[in-house]
Design a protein around this motif. Structure first.
Motif, PDB file in Angstrom:
ATOM      1  N   ARG A  96       0.806  -1.212   0.000  1.00  0.00           N
ATOM      2  CA  ARG A  96       0.000   0.000   0.000  1.00  0.00           C
ATOM      3  C   ARG A  96       0.845   1.271   0.000  1.00  0.00           C
ATOM      4  O   ARG A  96       1.953   1.297   0.521  1.00  0.00           O
ATOM      5  CB  ARG A  96      -0.897   0.033   1.226  1.00  0.00           C
ATOM      6  CG  ARG A  96      -2.095  -0.875   1.322  1.00  0.00           C
ATOM      7  CD  ARG A  96      -2.338  -1.867   0.252  1.00  0.00           C
ATOM      8  NE  ARG A  96      -3.652  -2.495   0.395  1.00  0.00           N
ATOM      9  CZ  ARG A  96      -4.153  -3.375  -0.431  1.00  0.00           C
ATOM     10  NH1 ARG A  96      -3.446  -3.769  -1.482  1.00  0.00           N
ATOM     11  NH2 ARG A  96      -5.353  -3.887  -0.255  1.00  0.00           N
ATOM     12  N   GLY A  97       0.281   2.328  -0.580  1.00  0.00           N
ATOM     13  CA  GLY A  97       0.905   3.635  -0.558  1.00  0.00           C
ATOM     14  C   GLY A  97      -0.008   4.663  -1.187  1.00  0.00           C
ATOM     15  O   GLY A  97      -0.644   4.401  -2.215  1.00  0.00           O
ATOM     16  N   SER A  98      -0.108   5.832  -0.582  1.00  0.00           N
ATOM     17  CA  SER A  98      -0.906   6.919  -1.130  1.00  0.00           C
ATOM     18  C   SER A  98       0.000   7.918  -1.848  1.00  0.00           C
ATOM     19  O   SER A  98       1.233   7.783  -1.835  1.00  0.00           O
ATOM     20  CB  SER A  98      -1.656   7.637  -0.008  1.00  0.00           C
ATOM     21  OG  SER A  98      -0.749   8.389   0.790  1.00  0.00           O
ATOM     22  N   GLY A 149      -8.432   3.153  -8.916  1.00  0.00           N
ATOM     23  CA  GLY A 149      -7.957   2.512  -7.694  1.00  0.00           C
ATOM     24  C   GLY A 149      -8.208   3.361  -6.461  1.00  0.00           C
ATOM     25  O   GLY A 149      -8.492   4.553  -6.535  1.00  0.00           O
ATOM     26  N   GLN A 150      -8.101   2.722  -5.305  1.00  0.00           N
ATOM     27  CA  GLN A 150      -8.295   3.420  -4.041  1.00  0.00           C
ATOM     28  C   GLN A 150      -7.116   4.351  -3.755  1.00  0.00           C
ATOM     29  O   GLN A 150      -6.017   4.148  -4.264  1.00  0.00           O
ATOM     30  CB  GLN A 150      -8.459   2.427  -2.892  1.00  0.00           C
ATOM     31  CG  GLN A 150      -9.705   1.569  -2.993  1.00  0.00           C
ATOM     32  CD  GLN A 150      -9.417   0.201  -3.580  1.00  0.00           C
ATOM     33  OE1 GLN A 150      -8.625   0.070  -4.505  1.00  0.00           O
ATOM     34  NE2 GLN A 150     -10.076  -0.830  -3.053  1.00  0.00           N
ATOM     35  N   PRO A 151      -7.334   5.356  -2.910  1.00  0.00           N
ATOM     36  CA  PRO A 151      -6.240   6.283  -2.583  1.00  0.00           C
ATOM     37  C   PRO A 151      -5.018   5.616  -1.973  1.00  0.00           C
ATOM     38  O   PRO A 151      -3.908   6.148  -2.089  1.00  0.00           O
ATOM     39  CB  PRO A 151      -6.902   7.250  -1.590  1.00  0.00           C
ATOM     40  CG  PRO A 151      -8.346   7.245  -1.953  1.00  0.00           C
ATOM     41  CD  PRO A 151      -8.636   5.820  -2.358  1.00  0.00           C
ATOM     42  N   LYS A 160      -0.080  -0.316 -12.885  1.00  0.00           N
ATOM     43  CA  LYS A 160      -1.027  -1.154 -13.622  1.00  0.00           C
ATOM     44  C   LYS A 160      -1.654  -0.395 -14.791  1.00  0.00           C
ATOM     45  O   LYS A 160      -1.926  -0.986 -15.851  1.00  0.00           O
ATOM     46  CB  LYS A 160      -2.106  -1.674 -12.670  1.00  0.00           C
ATOM     47  CG  LYS A 160      -1.609  -2.723 -11.682  1.00  0.00           C
ATOM     48  CD  LYS A 160      -1.149  -3.999 -12.374  1.00  0.00           C
ATOM     49  CE  LYS A 160      -0.914  -5.134 -11.383  1.00  0.00           C
ATOM     50  NZ  LYS A 160      -0.496  -6.382 -12.046  1.00  0.00           N
ATOM     51  N   ALA A 161      -1.899   0.894 -14.624  1.00  0.00           N
ATOM     52  CA  ALA A 161      -2.410   1.693 -15.741  1.00  0.00           C
ATOM     53  C   ALA A 161      -1.397   1.729 -16.880  1.00  0.00           C
ATOM     54  O   ALA A 161      -1.757   1.633 -18.066  1.00  0.00           O
ATOM     55  CB  ALA A 161      -2.727   3.108 -15.269  1.00  0.00           C
ATOM     56  N   ALA A 162      -0.131   1.843 -16.517  1.00  0.00           N
ATOM     57  CA  ALA A 162       0.920   1.819 -17.536  1.00  0.00           C
ATOM     58  C   ALA A 162       0.995   0.462 -18.217  1.00  0.00           C
ATOM     59  O   ALA A 162       1.240   0.373 -19.430  1.00  0.00           O
ATOM     60  CB  ALA A 162       2.254   2.186 -16.907  1.00  0.00           C
TER      61      ALA A 162
END
Length: 258
Positions: A96-98, A149-151, A160-162
């Motif tokens: 996880r990471g914001s 995705g979540q914050p 993942k978008a890339a």
């Protein structure tokens, strides 16, 4: 049905979770499979399980965050089975990471596993296919988080978008080589890794699956074996000429508003 009879399939992250389910599914459909992962014990155990069932299977330890290890896994598949007909990029990092608390180290780790590794595994597999003037198929396991995705998934969603963009770009580049490249944006799935993630990052208890199911339209999480069956279809000739597709494999409809 032997949908992958006489095919050689390389599965990154193939020792457990979605990758492990894919390894079982492709072996069941007649393929020879080389599975890779960071953990030797479960990887060798799964390869032995598949071999006992009559499949040609082998495990190679590889941390695909290391480009040279990723490349070496392609070379290992060629050395063991003579070629790579199909590649499944299933290895993933979900820590996880914001936007505000992601460190450069965490960001780089997500890029290394979730984007750079698939890039260079695809590079190696496509190079082998081209050297033989042979068709091939690739499936990238992406995520519905590629849409947003979540914050708390900012570096993961970014990578993942890339990967979704890479999937389309590579598919376009090699469509006339008869190399089909597709991706699956998978939703919330019940895996060993997700269990560990829920417990480590969200304080989940033993009933977290049941609690999660109450919030989902179908009343349960997706299953790795269901994803694996879809991957087999995309790898096989049954999916026809489809290439460059990034398919949302989920029970929620992306973009819908109640």
């Amino acid at each position: 049905m032997n949908m992958l009879d006489d095919k050689v399939v390389l599965v990154s992250g193939g020792s457990q979770g979605v990758g492990g389910a894919v390894a079982r599914a492709v072996a069941r459909e007649g393929a020879s499979v080389l599975l890779t992962g960071r953990r030797t014990e479960p990887g060798e155990a799964l390869a032995a399980e598949l071999t006992a069932l009559g499949a040609q299977a082998a495990f190679v330890r590889a941390d695909v965050a290391d480009v040279e290890q990723a490349r070496a896994s392609v070379a290992a598949a060629v050395a063991r089975f003579g070629r790579v007909d199909c590649l499944v990029n299933s290895a993933g990092l979900t820590s996880r990471g914001s936007l505000l608390d992601t460190t450069p180290e965490l960001f780089d780790a997500h890029i290394a596993v979730n984007l750079r590794a698939p890039f260079f595994l695809m590079q190696g597999a496509v190079a082998d296919m081209l050297s033989r003037h042979a068709p091939g198929t690739i499936v990238n396991i992406i995520s519905t988080s590629a849409h947003c995705g979540q914050p708390f998934l900012t570096p993961y969603s970014t990578a993942k978008a890339a990967l979704a963009g890479l999937t389309r770009n590579a598919a376009h580049a090699h469509r006339f080589d008869r190399i089909r490249i597709n991706g699956l944006n998978i939703g919330w799935t019940d895996t060993e890794g997700e269990d560990a993630t829920q417990r480590a990052f969200h304080g989940a208890g033993d009933d977290w699956r049941e609690q999660a199911g109450k919030s989902l339209p179908m009343g349960r999480l997706g299953r790795a074996d269901e994803i694996a069956d879809f991957v087999v279809f995309l790898l096989s000739d049954r999916s026809g000429v489809v290439t460059g597709s990034v398919i949302d494999w989920d029970q929620n409809v992306i973009g819908a508003i109640d």
